[in-house]
Design a protein around this motif. Sequence first.
Motif, short mmCIF file in Angstrom:
data_model
loop_
_atom_site.label_atom_id
_atom_site.label_comp_id
_atom_site.label_asym_id
_atom_site.label_seq_id
_atom_site.Cartn_x
_atom_site.Cartn_y
_atom_site.Cartn_z
N ALA A 183 0.83 -1.21 0.00
CA ALA A 183 0.00 0.00 0.00
C ALA A 183 0.86 1.26 0.00
CB ALA A 183 -0.93 -0.01 1.21
N LEU A 184 1.93 1.23 0.78
CA LEU A 184 2.88 2.34 0.79
C LEU A 184 3.48 2.56 -0.59
CD1 LEU A 184 5.00 4.35 1.94
CD2 LEU A 184 6.34 2.35 2.65
N HIS A 185 3.92 1.47 -1.21
CA HIS A 185 4.55 1.55 -2.53
C HIS A 185 3.58 2.13 -3.54
CE1 HIS A 185 7.05 -0.69 -5.82
NE2 HIS A 185 7.25 0.61 -5.83
N GLN A 186 2.35 1.66 -3.52
CA GLN A 186 1.34 2.18 -4.44
C GLN A 186 1.11 3.67 -4.22
OE1 GLN A 186 -2.35 0.04 -4.29
NE2 GLN A 186 -3.44 1.49 -5.59
N ALA A 187 1.06 4.07 -2.95
CA ALA A 187 0.80 5.48 -2.64
C ALA A 187 1.92 6.40 -3.13
CB ALA A 187 0.60 5.64 -1.14
N VAL A 188 3.17 6.03 -2.85
CA VAL A 188 4.26 6.93 -3.24
C VAL A 188 4.51 6.89 -4.74
CG1 VAL A 188 5.37 6.82 -0.97
CG2 VAL A 188 6.08 5.21 -2.75
N PHE A 216 -0.95 11.70 -9.29
CA PHE A 216 -2.32 12.01 -8.87
C PHE A 216 -2.44 12.54 -7.45
CE2 PHE A 216 -2.39 8.06 -11.52
CZ PHE A 216 -2.79 8.67 -12.72
N GLY A 217 -1.32 12.76 -6.78
CA GLY A 217 -1.36 13.14 -5.37
C GLY A 217 -2.19 14.38 -5.09
N ASP A 218 -2.01 15.43 -5.89
CA ASP A 218 -2.75 16.67 -5.66
C ASP A 218 -4.25 16.44 -5.77
OD1 ASP A 218 -0.47 18.14 -5.20
OD2 ASP A 218 -0.31 18.89 -7.25
N GLU A 219 -4.66 15.64 -6.78
CA GLU A 219 -6.08 15.37 -6.97
C GLU A 219 -6.67 14.59 -5.80
OE1 GLU A 219 -3.75 15.09 -9.17
OE2 GLU A 219 -4.38 16.09 -11.03
N PHE A 220 -5.93 13.58 -5.33
CA PHE A 220 -6.43 12.80 -4.20
C PHE A 220 -6.57 13.66 -2.95
CE2 PHE A 220 -4.55 8.75 -6.21
CZ PHE A 220 -5.76 8.44 -6.79
#
Length: 216
Positions: free
Chosen positions: A158-163, A169-173
Amino acid sequence: MTTRVRRTPEEARRQILEAAAKLLTAGGPAAVQVRAVAAEVGVSDAAVNHHFGTREQLLSALLRFGGARLKSELRAALDEWGGDGAADPARLVHVLAGLYADGYAELALALRQLGWRDTGSGMLDEAVDRLHTRAVTDGAATGRTPPSREAVQLTVAALHQAVATEPLFGDEFRRSVGLDASARDRLVGWWIETLRTTLAGRDASTRAMHKGVGDR
């Protein structure tokens, strides 16, 4: 008269990939052009093509180069866990986040759009094994029940997917829940605490509470 620099094939490939990585960090995948890489190294376009074939093959090799760099940096971070002190995974999170921030998230997406698929597996297996082993060791010393290997796997996945998706897409999330770009560093901190919590396992009182809930 210019002195020609003789390089072994391995040296040439490494220097080309290092130059490509530098361009990737500065300008994303679009900046990694054969001519730009050749100019950075001081060789001809033909020399780059000789070692890597097409630009797409160069980009694929660059992605593998990033994966090798990631494994090396993770191993170095894990090797710092000597002695009797508890393991702190903060550097592991920063290593993962740093790689994708250097353009490798965009590179993986660009290659996927060209039809590339990752057929490998286990890039983070060593990290998971070392994290779990250390958690078991720390648990034996503190009396806490260590996490299962699968719990560590799920947290790291989950960490790997997030980073990996953060640069894309970080700003959008974050905006979807009312957070702005300033929350990005706090999110990295949250992942560090989440991994720490997983590795810490559970103490006796928590185990008893869970057992009680399960008995009802």
